[in-house]
Design a protein around this motif. Structure first.
Motif, short mmCIF file in Angstrom:
data_model
loop_
_atom_site.label_atom_id
_atom_site.label_comp_id
_atom_site.label_asym_id
_atom_site.label_seq_id
_atom_site.Cartn_x
_atom_site.Cartn_y
_atom_site.Cartn_z
N PHE A 63 9.31 -24.42 2.19
CA PHE A 63 8.40 -24.08 3.30
C PHE A 63 7.25 -25.07 3.37
O PHE A 63 6.91 -25.59 4.44
CB PHE A 63 7.90 -22.65 3.12
N LEU A 65 7.05 -28.06 2.14
CA LEU A 65 7.48 -29.44 2.45
C LEU A 65 7.93 -29.61 3.91
O LEU A 65 8.21 -30.73 4.35
CB LEU A 65 8.60 -29.86 1.51
N ARG A 66 8.03 -28.53 4.64
CA ARG A 66 8.37 -28.64 6.07
C ARG A 66 7.23 -29.34 6.83
O ARG A 66 7.43 -29.84 7.92
CB ARG A 66 8.62 -27.26 6.67
N ASP A 67 6.04 -29.28 6.23
CA ASP A 67 4.89 -29.91 6.87
C ASP A 67 4.92 -31.42 6.63
O ASP A 67 5.12 -31.89 5.52
CB ASP A 67 3.61 -29.30 6.29
N ARG A 68 4.67 -32.15 7.70
CA ARG A 68 4.78 -33.61 7.65
C ARG A 68 3.81 -34.24 6.64
O ARG A 68 4.18 -35.08 5.84
CB ARG A 68 4.52 -34.17 9.05
N ASN A 71 4.61 -33.45 3.10
CA ASN A 71 5.77 -34.26 2.75
C ASN A 71 5.35 -35.68 2.36
O ASN A 71 5.83 -36.23 1.37
CB ASN A 71 6.70 -34.30 3.99
#
Lengths: 139, 439
Positions: A63, A65-68, A71
């Motif tokens: 969840f 790591l879904r954020d840019r 990441n």
């Protein structure tokens, strides 16, 4: 596939592709939860939905790591092992406040930790490193 | 006495054994057994297996009289199959084909009584007793006629099979194809090469095996009639619907249908007395109305049929008897008449359902009659403002565990709060990564 998707995002995607209301989406999610096809975990304010078999810690990382920007930070720390907190935003070319906000979240969830020797340097939590690399490779 | 055992005899006896299995399935599986068309087709099959049995016996015992008798069995076999197939399609015994066969039968019997109708000869290392000359040609002609009739019936069955049993109907049709045209072609070719009778026998055997397999899985294949029944409605003398049952999707609402039935009843009171039965031709079908002491029963089908009319009459009489107390007390609650489904099973079980037309169609139980507490209904209506969606959810309610509604409600509130708590900025922050990757 979108493991680690949260409800608001799912609602936006599902209801834009198919006709129906939020109620119908919740109805089907409840069915899936009831019959153990998926499970729900809380990450901050978010309800995150995962396949039932997926480990909760892995789901939490997925969840986040879904954020840019998250990441980018994680990629940077994998490539460099450690990095000074104040230098990260410059390196990834993002706004300082956005990066600091995310570093705080990553620290809260023990995904990154402060280097014990050099206090201002950040590194990935060794316990989770293997999982994180696998997730990044898979995505 | 030495028995003339050989491959042909063994194949014949195997076909007969398989035939007995088909016969028992066709007899014991249906709930209503008095279907005339099926009675004749079944009788035709019995004669067919008798014919195969006596063919085997004639060769086994090397007996010419049995061989002649065997040939003459083809007459009742062909007549029964012709009547059965004609009755299935036209609900009458008579057809030009039947007249032709009856005329031909006299000639067949006459030829069979003449000397030289059979012969005994050595073929492929064993003795065969076979028909000879004109008797042989007539035998092949009779066999061909009945097999072609069966083929025609097979095509009709396959064509009219509803989606629910279409898969079995396809396999059934493959079985029919093995018997005819494959079995028949080799049977005719046997005129030129005697050994081909064995190939014909094998084809019939394989066809029979497939036949048994599909009939065991889906006995309704035997009762596929060339018409569709759509719906039956029972209403009382005040015009209130008491029972409603659909076989196919008619797109007629219950209120419209009952209203139509009332109008028909009013118009036809003069021509319809109690106990009367009326057929009303509609644009795309027929309405059979049966009037009894307390109820009127209306059935919509694609075309009229004696079998259907009989079923409606029996259903009406039994409905009156079964719900005598409720009807006397003028009970209007439709749920009190739910047990009428047993009567549907009793009188209409042979008619396949055609509600599902394709595998893409959603398979849901109707939520039309589900009664839920008012408080819950209001809550659900708030969550599902769209009427169609609300009905679909009510349908789902039937098969949901009891605790489901409260859990759903809690989850709905939780997600609702979550959306309010999360600011748009945060939402954006979490969505960015995916969006970018997609681009």
């Amino acid at each position: 596939m979108n493991p680690g998707v949260h409800f608001s995002n799912l609602r936006k995607k599902a209801l834009s592709e198919e006709a129906g209301s939020s109620g119908q989406l919740v109805w089907h999610l409840e069915m899936l939860l009831k019959f153990n096809y998926i499970k729900k975990i809380k990450v901050g304010h978010y309800s995150v939905l995962l396949p039932y078999e997926l480990d909760e810690d892995v789901g939490r990382i997925l969840f986040i790591l879904r954020d840019r920007i998250n990441n980018k930070i994680i990629h940077l720390l994998i490539e460099n092992e450690t990095f000074i907190k104040s230098e990260i935003y410059k390196k990834i070319d993002e706004k300082r406040e956005d990066v600091y906000y995310r570093i705080k979240t990553l620290l809260d969830y023990d995904i990154i930790i402060l280097n014990q020797d050099l206090d201002k340097e950040m590194c990935i939590n060794n316990d989770l490193k293997e999982d994180i690399i696998k997730i990044l490779d898979a995505t | 006495m030495v028995l003339n055992w050989n491959m042909e005899v063994i194949v014949d006896f195997i076909i007969v054994a398989l035939g007995l299995i088909v016969l028992s399935i066709s007899y014991y599986s249906p709930k209503s057994k008095k279907i005339k068309s099926l009675f004749f087709i079944r009788l035709g099959w019995i004669f067919f297996w008798m014919y195969i049995l006596f063919d085997g016996l004639a060769i086994l015992l090397i007996n010419e009289y049995i061989s002649i008798f065997d040939g003459l069995i083809l007459i009742p076999m062909t007549i029964c199959i012709t009547i059965g197939v004609t009755y299935t399609i036209k609900e009458t015994f008579y057809s030009k084909g039947l007249l032709f066969i009856c005329g031909l039968s006299t000639l067949f019997i006459y030829i069979g009584m003449q000397p030289g109708a059979t012969r005994i000869y050595l073929e492929a290392g064993y003795l065969r007793v076979d028909w000879a000359g004109s008797f042989n040609i007539m035998g092949i002609l009779f066999t061909s006629i009945s097999v072609l009739y069966l083929f025609f019936w097979g095509i009709k069955t396959w064509k009219n099979a509803p989606f629910l049993i279409k898969k079995e109907a396809n396999i059934f049709f493959i079985g029919i194809l093995f018997i005819c045209p494959l079995g028949l072609i080799f049977y005719v070719l046997y005129l030129f090469e005697t050994l081909l009778i064995l190939v014909s026998g094998f084809m019939t055997m394989i066809g029979s095996l497939i036949f048994i397999f599909t009939l065991a899985r889906e006995p309704k294949l035997l009762y596929i009639l060339p018409f569709t029944i759509y719906r039956i409605v029972v209403k009382d003398r005040d015009g209130q619907p008491l029972y409603d049952h659909d076989w196919s999707d008619t797109n007629i609402s219950e209120a419209i249908f009952t209203g139509f039935l009332n109008a028909v009843q009013l118009m036809s009171e003069e021509v319809m007395h109690i106990g009367g039965l009326l057929d009303i031709n509609l644009e795309e079908g027929i309405l059979i109305v049966k009037e009894s002491k307390n109820i009127t029963v209306g059935l919509v089908a694609s075309k009229t049929s004696k079998l259907l009319r009989d079923s409606v009459i029996k259903f009406t009489d039994d409905f009156e008897m079964k719900f005598e107390r409720e009807l006397k007390n003028s009970v209007k609650d439709m749920s009190q008449y739910d047990a009428a489904f047993e009567l549907i099973e009793k009188y209409f079980s042979n008619f396949p359902y055609k509600v599902i037309k394709s595998k893409k169609q959603p398979l849901l139980l109707t939520g039309k009659y589900v009664k839920i507490p008012l408080e819950l209904e209001n809550k659900l209506r708030k969550i599902f403002p769209d009427e169609e969606e609300y009905e679909a959810i009510k349908t789902e309610l039937i098969k949901s565990p009891l605790s489901f509604i409260s859990e759903f409600s809690t989850l709905y509130e939780e997600f609702k709060d979550e959306i309010e708590k999360i600011s748009d900025d945060e939402m954006k922050y979490l969505d960015e990564n995916n969006e970018k990757k997609k681009q």
